[in-house]
Design a protein around this motif. Structure first.
Motif, PDB file in Angstrom:
ATOM      1  N   LEU A  17      13.140  24.779  -7.973  1.00  0.00           N
ATOM      2  CA  LEU A  17      14.062  24.668  -9.040  1.00  0.00           C
ATOM      3  C   LEU A  17      15.397  25.296  -8.532  1.00  0.00           C
ATOM      4  O   LEU A  17      16.527  24.556  -8.776  1.00  0.00           O
ATOM      5  N   PHE A  18      15.582  26.368  -7.872  1.00  0.00           N
ATOM      6  CA  PHE A  18      16.859  26.757  -7.351  1.00  0.00           C
ATOM      7  C   PHE A  18      17.082  26.236  -6.153  1.00  0.00           C
ATOM      8  O   PHE A  18      18.518  26.038  -6.267  1.00  0.00           O
ATOM      9  N   GLY A  19      16.347  25.666  -5.454  1.00  0.00           N
ATOM     10  CA  GLY A  19      16.524  24.497  -4.421  1.00  0.00           C
ATOM     11  C   GLY A  19      17.550  23.385  -4.906  1.00  0.00           C
ATOM     12  O   GLY A  19      18.615  23.078  -4.172  1.00  0.00           O
ATOM     13  N   LEU A  20      17.050  22.787  -5.797  1.00  0.00           N
ATOM     14  CA  LEU A  20      17.503  21.811  -6.516  1.00  0.00           C
ATOM     15  C   LEU A  20      18.985  22.078  -7.179  1.00  0.00           C
ATOM     16  O   LEU A  20      19.960  21.243  -6.914  1.00  0.00           O
ATOM     17  N   ILE A  21      19.049  23.187  -7.888  1.00  0.00           N
ATOM     18  CA  ILE A  21      20.242  23.762  -8.135  1.00  0.00           C
ATOM     19  C   ILE A  21      21.324  23.642  -7.096  1.00  0.00           C
ATOM     20  O   ILE A  21      22.445  23.397  -7.222  1.00  0.00           O
ATOM     21  N   LEU A  22      21.068  24.397  -5.967  1.00  0.00           N
ATOM     22  CA  LEU A  22      21.799  24.780  -4.890  1.00  0.00           C
ATOM     23  C   LEU A  22      22.292  23.227  -4.434  1.00  0.00           C
ATOM     24  O   LEU A  22      23.572  23.204  -4.053  1.00  0.00           O
ATOM     25  N   THR A  23      21.237  22.499  -4.114  1.00  0.00           N
ATOM     26  CA  THR A  23      21.719  21.200  -3.711  1.00  0.00           C
ATOM     27  C   THR A  23      22.629  20.375  -4.223  1.00  0.00           C
ATOM     28  O   THR A  23      23.507  20.012  -4.033  1.00  0.00           O
ATOM     29  N   TYR A  24      22.294  20.444  -5.871  1.00  0.00           N
ATOM     30  CA  TYR A  24      23.305  19.817  -6.754  1.00  0.00           C
ATOM     31  C   TYR A  24      24.792  20.229  -6.603  1.00  0.00           C
ATOM     32  O   TYR A  24      25.395  19.534  -6.467  1.00  0.00           O
ATOM     33  N   LEU A  25      24.796  21.624  -6.745  1.00  0.00           N
ATOM     34  CA  LEU A  25      26.224  22.495  -6.678  1.00  0.00           C
ATOM     35  C   LEU A  25      27.011  21.788  -5.412  1.00  0.00           C
ATOM     36  O   LEU A  25      28.052  21.893  -5.281  1.00  0.00           O
ATOM     37  N   SER A  26      25.993  21.992  -4.226  1.00  0.00           N
ATOM     38  CA  SER A  26      26.755  21.310  -2.793  1.00  0.00           C
ATOM     39  C   SER A  26      27.227  20.020  -2.760  1.00  0.00           C
ATOM     40  O   SER A  26      28.271  19.737  -2.457  1.00  0.00           O
ATOM     41  N   LEU A  27      26.525  19.069  -3.486  1.00  0.00           N
ATOM     42  CA  LEU A  27      26.761  17.740  -3.663  1.00  0.00           C
ATOM     43  C   LEU A  27      27.801  17.571  -4.474  1.00  0.00           C
ATOM     44  O   LEU A  27      28.922  16.963  -4.154  1.00  0.00           O
ATOM     45  N   LYS A  28      27.800  18.213  -5.779  1.00  0.00           N
ATOM     46  CA  LYS A  28      28.961  18.254  -6.386  1.00  0.00           C
ATOM     47  C   LYS A  28      30.342  18.710  -5.843  1.00  0.00           C
ATOM     48  O   LYS A  28      31.494  18.143  -5.945  1.00  0.00           O
ATOM     49  N   SER A  29      30.323  19.756  -5.302  1.00  0.00           N
ATOM     50  CA  SER A  29      31.061  20.279  -4.371  1.00  0.00           C
ATOM     51  C   SER A  29      31.758  19.368  -3.360  1.00  0.00           C
ATOM     52  O   SER A  29      33.044  19.173  -3.015  1.00  0.00           O
ATOM     53  N   TYR A  30      30.938  18.972  -2.777  1.00  0.00           N
ATOM     54  CA  TYR A  30      31.109  17.958  -1.579  1.00  0.00           C
ATOM     55  C   TYR A  30      31.983  16.531  -2.053  1.00  0.00           C
ATOM     56  O   TYR A  30      32.936  16.126  -1.788  1.00  0.00           O
TER      57      TYR A  30
END
Length: 92
Positions: A17-30
């Motif tokens: 769950l938290f890995g997916l959140i971190l990945t999503y936020l990183s991609l959103k920032s990218y």
């Protein structure tokens, strides 16, 4: 079902769950900044998350031992951490 196995499943679910959140936020920032750092950060988090998923599925459905899946997961975490370090220090 014993307590340790239930606890392991809960912890793995939290990691995913938290890995997916971190990945999503990183991609959103990218997508917002087009920064290579954020791209490699997202890759690092996704590799770590995928490692946890692969380990869990290998144990639950493919019959691998906990020791075998820990080896695979540790390798994925190591690769993910290398990508995280690269995202911080390796891109300019």
């Amino acid at each position: 079902m014993n307590f340790e196995l239930l606890l392991l499943r809960i912890l793995k679910s939290g990691i995913v769950l938290f890995g997916l959140i971190l990945t999503y936020l990183s991609l959103k920032s990218y997508n917002k900044t087009k920064s290579k750092n954020m791209f490699f950060l997202a890759i690092g988090f996704s590799i770590i998350t995928v490692g946890s998923v692969v380990a869990g599925l290998s144990f639950e459905f493919l019959g691998f031992s906990l020791q075998q899946v820990n080896i695979v997961e540790s390798l994925m975490i190591l690769i993910g951490f290398i990508m995280l370090i690269y995202s911080i220090y390796g891109t300019n």
